[in-house]
Design a protein around this motif. Structure first.
Motif, PDB file in Angstrom:
ATOM      1  N   GLY A 210       0.759  -1.243   0.000  1.00  0.00           N
ATOM      2  CA  GLY A 210       0.000   0.000   0.000  1.00  0.00           C
ATOM      3  C   GLY A 210       0.787   1.289   0.000  1.00  0.00           C
ATOM      4  O   GLY A 210       0.208   2.375   0.128  1.00  0.00           O
ATOM      5  N   THR A 211       2.103   1.220  -0.178  1.00  0.00           N
ATOM      6  CA  THR A 211       2.921   2.424  -0.033  1.00  0.00           C
ATOM      7  C   THR A 211       2.539   3.518  -1.020  1.00  0.00           C
ATOM      8  O   THR A 211       2.418   4.694  -0.644  1.00  0.00           O
ATOM      9  CB  THR A 211       4.415   2.074  -0.181  1.00  0.00           C
ATOM     10  OG1 THR A 211       4.718   0.949   0.636  1.00  0.00           O
ATOM     11  CG2 THR A 211       5.282   3.243   0.231  1.00  0.00           C
ATOM     12  N   LEU A 212       2.328   3.162  -2.284  1.00  0.00           N
ATOM     13  CA  LEU A 212       1.974   4.174  -3.289  1.00  0.00           C
ATOM     14  C   LEU A 212       0.652   4.855  -2.951  1.00  0.00           C
ATOM     15  O   LEU A 212       0.545   6.090  -2.994  1.00  0.00           O
ATOM     16  CB  LEU A 212       1.904   3.531  -4.683  1.00  0.00           C
ATOM     17  CG  LEU A 212       3.191   3.465  -5.489  1.00  0.00           C
ATOM     18  CD1 LEU A 212       3.017   2.555  -6.698  1.00  0.00           C
ATOM     19  CD2 LEU A 212       3.635   4.848  -5.936  1.00  0.00           C
ATOM     20  N   ALA A 213      -0.352   4.061  -2.623  1.00  0.00           N
ATOM     21  CA  ALA A 213      -1.668   4.626  -2.328  1.00  0.00           C
ATOM     22  C   ALA A 213      -1.619   5.515  -1.089  1.00  0.00           C
ATOM     23  O   ALA A 213      -2.229   6.597  -1.048  1.00  0.00           O
ATOM     24  CB  ALA A 213      -2.688   3.503  -2.143  1.00  0.00           C
ATOM     25  N   ILE A 214      -0.890   5.092  -0.063  1.00  0.00           N
ATOM     26  CA  ILE A 214      -0.821   5.863   1.181  1.00  0.00           C
ATOM     27  C   ILE A 214      -0.042   7.158   0.980  1.00  0.00           C
ATOM     28  O   ILE A 214      -0.465   8.229   1.446  1.00  0.00           O
ATOM     29  CB  ILE A 214      -0.199   5.002   2.302  1.00  0.00           C
ATOM     30  CG1 ILE A 214      -1.137   3.835   2.635  1.00  0.00           C
ATOM     31  CG2 ILE A 214       0.092   5.842   3.537  1.00  0.00           C
ATOM     32  CD1 ILE A 214      -0.511   2.773   3.515  1.00  0.00           C
ATOM     33  N   GLU A 215       1.090   7.087   0.283  1.00  0.00           N
ATOM     34  CA  GLU A 215       1.860   8.308   0.021  1.00  0.00           C
ATOM     35  C   GLU A 215       1.040   9.284  -0.818  1.00  0.00           C
ATOM     36  O   GLU A 215       1.091  10.503  -0.607  1.00  0.00           O
ATOM     37  CB  GLU A 215       3.171   7.965  -0.683  1.00  0.00           C
ATOM     38  CG  GLU A 215       4.173   7.222   0.183  1.00  0.00           C
ATOM     39  CD  GLU A 215       4.647   8.047   1.367  1.00  0.00           C
ATOM     40  OE1 GLU A 215       4.965   9.233   1.187  1.00  0.00           O
ATOM     41  OE2 GLU A 215       4.681   7.496   2.485  1.00  0.00           O
ATOM     42  N   ALA A 216       0.272   8.762  -1.762  1.00  0.00           N
ATOM     43  CA  ALA A 216      -0.585   9.635  -2.575  1.00  0.00           C
ATOM     44  C   ALA A 216      -1.680  10.264  -1.713  1.00  0.00           C
ATOM     45  O   ALA A 216      -2.029  11.444  -1.888  1.00  0.00           O
ATOM     46  CB  ALA A 216      -1.203   8.838  -3.717  1.00  0.00           C
ATOM     47  N   ALA A 217      -2.222   9.507  -0.759  1.00  0.00           N
ATOM     48  CA  ALA A 217      -3.258  10.045   0.122  1.00  0.00           C
ATOM     49  C   ALA A 217      -2.694  11.154   1.003  1.00  0.00           C
ATOM     50  O   ALA A 217      -3.353  12.186   1.237  1.00  0.00           O
ATOM     51  CB  ALA A 217      -3.842   8.925   0.978  1.00  0.00           C
ATOM     52  N   LEU A 218      -1.479  10.970   1.509  1.00  0.00           N
ATOM     53  CA  LEU A 218      -0.836  12.031   2.292  1.00  0.00           C
ATOM     54  C   LEU A 218      -0.642  13.279   1.444  1.00  0.00           C
ATOM     55  O   LEU A 218      -0.852  14.412   1.904  1.00  0.00           O
ATOM     56  CB  LEU A 218       0.519  11.537   2.819  1.00  0.00           C
ATOM     57  CG  LEU A 218       0.488  10.437   3.888  1.00  0.00           C
ATOM     58  CD1 LEU A 218       1.889   9.908   4.150  1.00  0.00           C
ATOM     59  CD2 LEU A 218      -0.132  10.966   5.179  1.00  0.00           C
TER      60      LEU A 218
END
Length: 743
Positions: A210-218
């Protein structure tokens, strides 16, 4: 104050922008990162907001003339370390050493600095000294040595600045936070986010942990990554720390997140593995962005139009690419299916795909608008960026291309182009019916028929043209040569009816050594062609040749006829086209040998393309002569097609005219007594050595192996059938005399 932010490869420009946004000045890229000037508030802001820096250090002193380890100590002991550490605090030292002749062991630099700090503190505090604690020290110092230049730092942020604190579990392949952020930064989604008031839809169909999705959400929620968890920065323990100022910077960051809380954020995280989706959800909860992400267990290769979350949007993803993955997954199939899904279901979307094997991207079957290079744990990766045209846009492009072609074809040909056109039309009229009768779909239509238009033109499947211009002599004016090449391209398009975009032009020059195996381009675009009931992969742009020697077509057909039940050896096998024909002809086993791993991989793919994946097909990367002298197996049928000359790295030079006796005798050592060696070469002055003619049964079959499309050049290659001589034993006739007994 001077600060230094450490960076992974290919990310300095991102960190420069982060420093600029934080309020820094005098920003410049240096070896290993970015250096900038900043006040304390800007330094705090950078630590909170940087998504890609891995560490921030504050510069203390610098010396550009340190020549020995003793000079390093003497310079270090002059620095007022007592301003930063005292006997009541612990400290540790880190180091980086580059191109330093006097520092053979980089760790020794840290030892010398530690000694200097301890000695200085003892002097200032009446013999008392601070303790060294490598794991949880109060203060961390760093020394950077590059040649004669030395810089001393105090660690400002602490190590692992990029670690947000939300990752507690992981899947098999882990994407770091700073790399995910760099991929997002390079993407069209981030650019659209900066320009638009709303947040564009984002999808990661291979979310992993989930790193990409979480960094994008931040990013979308305007949340400072440094505030994701209650982290303790090193500057909290430094004497320059101003808690009130830090709180002001934190409040500023919290206000930005508060102002962005009403944004409509649509981020989707999919994966076919339920475990991965569960991990992503857990990580998103820890990062406090789970309400911004929609999670789903979906196999992207099987989704339908109904699954597409929006009419337009952005895909950013890191699909498997094999370097850290294990299992039965066929990556080439996966990338082909992924490309098909994106191109057919996501019209109007942008896509950014991170991949550590560039070859896999060729199976996506879309042309990237641009690419970026990044480094993932020592693996050089590519970010390929695509725009997926809608059906309406594709139709408009087709119509515009048709219109441009009409306009181009409406223009009269120049006098020279008209001459070349007439010759091509004549050649096609003569050769096309013959090739059609023989069911041949790839053949030569022109070979320097007119000296002023010196090129070879091959037609593939009635769809593609390979036009190889022979390098003009130095006496020819380059502009004139370029003009004639343009005229020949014009004539080819008119005569064949093949679009200019499918006419691939290269200049053919003699290649020696490793250059004969080097790529000329990196499109990795392969096409499938047909010959004698088999399929082959060809590439029109990346290599000197396309992957198949069309003049050998009759030889390959003969190999197919002779191979049934035979043990077959293919020397200098190139892309294995002859091996495919031997397998098709029913060979008992095949062995393919070449010095190039590139071509051997190609040969394997050609065999796989035709379904020949059994255990009795072997491939060896080796110098062919060395292979013959190092092995003992015997074969019933050998095909040897050596280059005219080769001087590859790590191998003896090879000259087919000079070395023919040695090569052919080595082949014959491996040939069964009743077997056949097919020897072919394209050296135009080749003549079989008399010693070989005396020792073996040699039959020149060149004339039968030059097809009608190459009949204009009877020296395109030479071919011989070579067999062991049959030794005939002459038996004495039996005597017919009768023995008469005497009485």
């Amino acid at each position: 104050m001077i600060f230094f932010a450490t960076s992974a490869l290919y990310m300095n420009d991102i960190i420069e922008e982060e420093a600029r946004q934080a309020g820094a000045t005098d920003i410049r890229s240096v070896s290993g990162g970015v250096e900038f000037s900043a006040d304390l508030a800007s330094a705090y802001r950078f630590c909170l907001w940087s998504r890609t820096a891995t560490r921030v250090m504050m510069g203390l002193f610098q010396d550009e003339d340190i020549l020995t380890a003793d000079e390093l100590y003497e310079a270090s002991v002059q620095i007022p370390w007592e301003d930063w550490v005292n006997p009541n605090l612990t400290f540790s030292v880190t180091e980086t050493v580059k191109n330093c002749p006097y520092m053979k062991n980089s760790h020794f630099a840290a030892i010398r600095l530690k000694d200097a700090i301890v000695d200085r503190i003892r002097e200032k505090f009446e013999g008392e000294r601070p303790l060294v604690d490598k794991d949880e020290s109060d203060v961390v110092f760093h020394v950077h040595i590059e040649g004669e230049k030395v810089a001393w730092y105090v660690d400002f942020s602490g190590r692992g600045l990029h670690k947000r604190g939300y990752r507690v579990a992981q899947t098999d392949a882990v994407l770091s936070e700073y790399l995910a952020s760099s991929v997002i930064y390079r993407s069209e989604w981030r650019k659209a986010l900066d320009k638009e008031e709303g947040v564009p839809t984002l999808l990661d169909p291979f979310c992993g942990s989930g790193t990409l999705a979480i960094e994008a959400a931040l990013w979308a929620g305007d949340r400072a990554p440094g505030l994701v968890s209650a982290r303790r920065f090193n500057f909290f323990d430094l004497p320059i720390h101003d808690p009130d100022l830090y709180e002001e910077v934190v409040d500023e960051a919290l206000l930005r997140a508060e102002q962005a809380k009403d944004r409509k954020i649509a981020i989707y995280a999919w994966d076919s593995d339920p475990k991965a989706v569960a991990i992503t959800k857990k990580h998103a909860q820890l990062a406090q962005v789970d309400h911004l992400i929609t999670f789903a267990v979906k196999d992207f290769t099987k989704v339908t139009k109904e699954d597409v979350p929006a009419e337009t949007g952005y895909i950013i993803t890191d699909p498997p690419y094999g370097l850290r993955m294990e299992g039965p997954i066929d990556l080439q199939v996966l990338y082909r299916q992924m490309g098909k899904q994106i191109s057919t279901l996501f019209g109007g979307w942008h896509a950014a795909i991170l991949c550590g094997q560039q070859e896999l991207l060729s199976h996506v079957d879309m042309k990237p608008d641009r690419t970026n290079t990044v480094n993932n744990g020592g693996v050089t990766c590519q970010i390929a960026h695509y725009y997926v045209f809608t059906d309406e846009e594709r139709q408009q492009m087709i119509e515009r291309a048709i219109e441009r072609k009409k306009e181009r074809l409406a223009q009269p040909l120049s006098e020279g182009a008209q001459m070349a056109y007439n010759r091509l039309v004549k050649n096609l009229a003569a050769i096309k019916p013959i090739m059609a009768e023989q069911n041949v779909t790839c053949y030569r239509i022109y070979d320097a028929d007119m000296p002023e238009y010196s090129a070879a033109i091959d037609l593939y499947e009635g769809k593609y043209i390979s036009l190889q211009e022979y390098a003009p002599p130095a006496t020819i004016d380059p502009e004139a040569a370029l003009k004639r090449l343009g005229e020949l391209i014009d004539a080819t398009e008119r005569a064949t009816g093949i679009d200019r975009e499918q006419i691939y032009v290269r200049q053919r020059t003699p290649q020696k050594g490793e250059k004969q195996y080097e790529k000329m381009a990196s499109t990795d675009k392969f096409y499938i062609i047909n010959e004698n009931g088999a399929k082959y992969l060809v590439n029109f742009t990346d290599y000197l040749d396309t992957g198949i020697f069309l003049d050998h077509r009759p030889i390959r057909a003969q190999i197919a006829q002779l191979a049934e039940g035979k043990r077959f050896l293919n020397l200098f096998c190139y892309t294995g086209t002859a091996t495919v024909q031997a397998a098709k002809g029913g060979a008992l086993s095949t062995v393919s040998v070449d010095a190039s791993s590139t071509y051997l991989d190609w040969a394997v793919k050609n065999m796989q393309l035709n379904g020949y994946t059994e255990m009795n097909h072997f491939f060896y990367r080796s110098d062919c002569l060395q292979f013959l002298f190092d092995t003992y197996d015997r074969y019933d049928l050998i095909f040897c097609d050596p280059p005219t000359f080769s001087n590859g790295k790590g191998r003896d030079t090879f000259d087919v005219d000079r070395d023919q006796v040695r090569l052919i005798k080595a082949c014959m050592m491996h040939l069964d007594q009743k077997g056949t060696l097919i020897f072919s070469c394209n050296y135009r002055k080749f003549s079989m050595d008399e010693r070989l003619l005396d020792e073996f049964d040699v039959q020149d079959i060149t004339a039968t192996t030059i097809a009608e499309d190459f009949a204009r050049d009877q020296k395109i290659h030479y071919t011989f059938l070579i067999k062991h001589r049959t030794v005939v034993k002459v038996q004495q006739p039996k005597s017919t005399m009768k023995l008469v007994r005497r009485k």
